[in-house]
Design an enzyme around this catalytic site. Sequence first.
Site, short mmCIF file in Angstrom:
data_model
loop_
_atom_site.label_atom_id
_atom_site.label_comp_id
_atom_site.label_asym_id
_atom_site.label_seq_id
_atom_site.Cartn_x
_atom_site.Cartn_y
_atom_site.Cartn_z
N MET A 38 0.56 -1.39 -0.05
CA MET A 38 0.22 -0.13 0.21
C MET A 38 0.69 1.17 0.08
O MET A 38 1.18 2.04 0.66
CB MET A 38 -0.71 0.07 1.01
CG MET A 38 -1.91 -1.13 1.32
SD MET A 38 -2.96 -0.81 2.96
CE MET A 38 -1.82 -1.43 4.01
N ASP A 39 1.35 1.23 -0.84
CA ASP A 39 2.67 2.63 -1.62
C ASP A 39 1.34 4.15 -1.35
O ASP A 39 1.19 3.91 -2.68
CB ASP A 39 3.45 1.90 -2.36
CG ASP A 39 4.26 3.71 -2.69
OD1 ASP A 39 5.05 4.14 -1.15
OD2 ASP A 39 5.23 3.08 -3.78
N GLY A 40 2.28 5.01 -0.85
CA GLY A 40 2.24 6.35 -1.65
C GLY A 40 1.10 6.90 -0.64
O GLY A 40 0.11 7.93 -1.02
N THR A 218 1.01 -0.15 -5.53
CA THR A 218 0.68 0.66 -6.15
C THR A 218 1.81 2.00 -6.48
O THR A 218 2.97 1.74 -5.76
CB THR A 218 -0.19 1.70 -5.18
OG1 THR A 218 0.20 2.05 -3.83
CG2 THR A 218 -1.99 1.19 -5.65
N SER A 219 1.87 3.76 -7.07
CA SER A 219 2.59 4.00 -6.61
C SER A 219 3.15 4.04 -8.17
O SER A 219 4.66 4.53 -8.46
CB SER A 219 3.51 4.15 -5.61
OG SER A 219 2.24 4.87 -4.35
#
Length: 272
Positions: A38-40, A218-219
């Site tokens: 869960m990046d960002g 993500t990202s």
Amino acid sequence: MDIKQRTQIYKNLGSFARKCIYGVLSASTIPNHIAFIMDGNRRYSKQHKLVDGEGHKVGFSSLMSMLRYCYELGVKYVTVYAFSIENFKRSPEEVQSLMDLMEEKIQGLIKEESIVNQYGVRVYFIGNLKLLSKPVRLAAERAMEATAKNSKAVLLVCIAYTSTDEILHSVEECCEEKWDEIKVLDDGKHEKDVISVLDIERHMYMAVAPEPDIIIRTSGETRLSNFLLWQSADCLLYSPSVLWPEIGFWHLVMAILEFQHKFCYLKKQKQA
């Protein structure tokens, strides 16, 4: 027609549309295990000029949506990278804020109306849990105990986790186990004192779940960032450019379609 009625109609239409898409996806292989990096969240906060911690709250809402979509589709296992051991190097204020948020959200998982209870999900917290603050650790233990009898699906939350720590933990346990076996033997023959790959896998934190079929980060990043390094040799890495709070239903659909397109190749790689 008031706003509440219109909202319910849109909700029902959205649910019907998702079921139609699930039907199409189900014509091919549905992944058994999807993992999310869960990046960002912090970048989302900066871009939208939110106060500290608000990005993670929006990100939690995105997580609940992803869990709902996965369990509606029939994905059995979902793993999320919630907090790395490396994250403890952040400022004390940010770490404490994240710990407080995690404690609150973990407690919410076991409420009667939660997604966990709606879909019969068993929750595991994966990682070096002794590194957590006592309130978060106790909340995690209560959630695992409260959901222990759920069997329809599984949620694995990697918290105070890195893959290198997991591998080190496993090797240490294997060595202790083999040493205990050797001490019991008195015939001078130690055929069983060699540690095998199966021994290491049996002692992994993630031994409660099969290897992931898809890892979604993500990202737009394509790094695993010390996440499931041992388990991800033959899985699909999907990297949409959106930040985690912006992830939506169609990103999940595209990841699954790519997995289905490459399924035969991935299956051969696992069998090789």
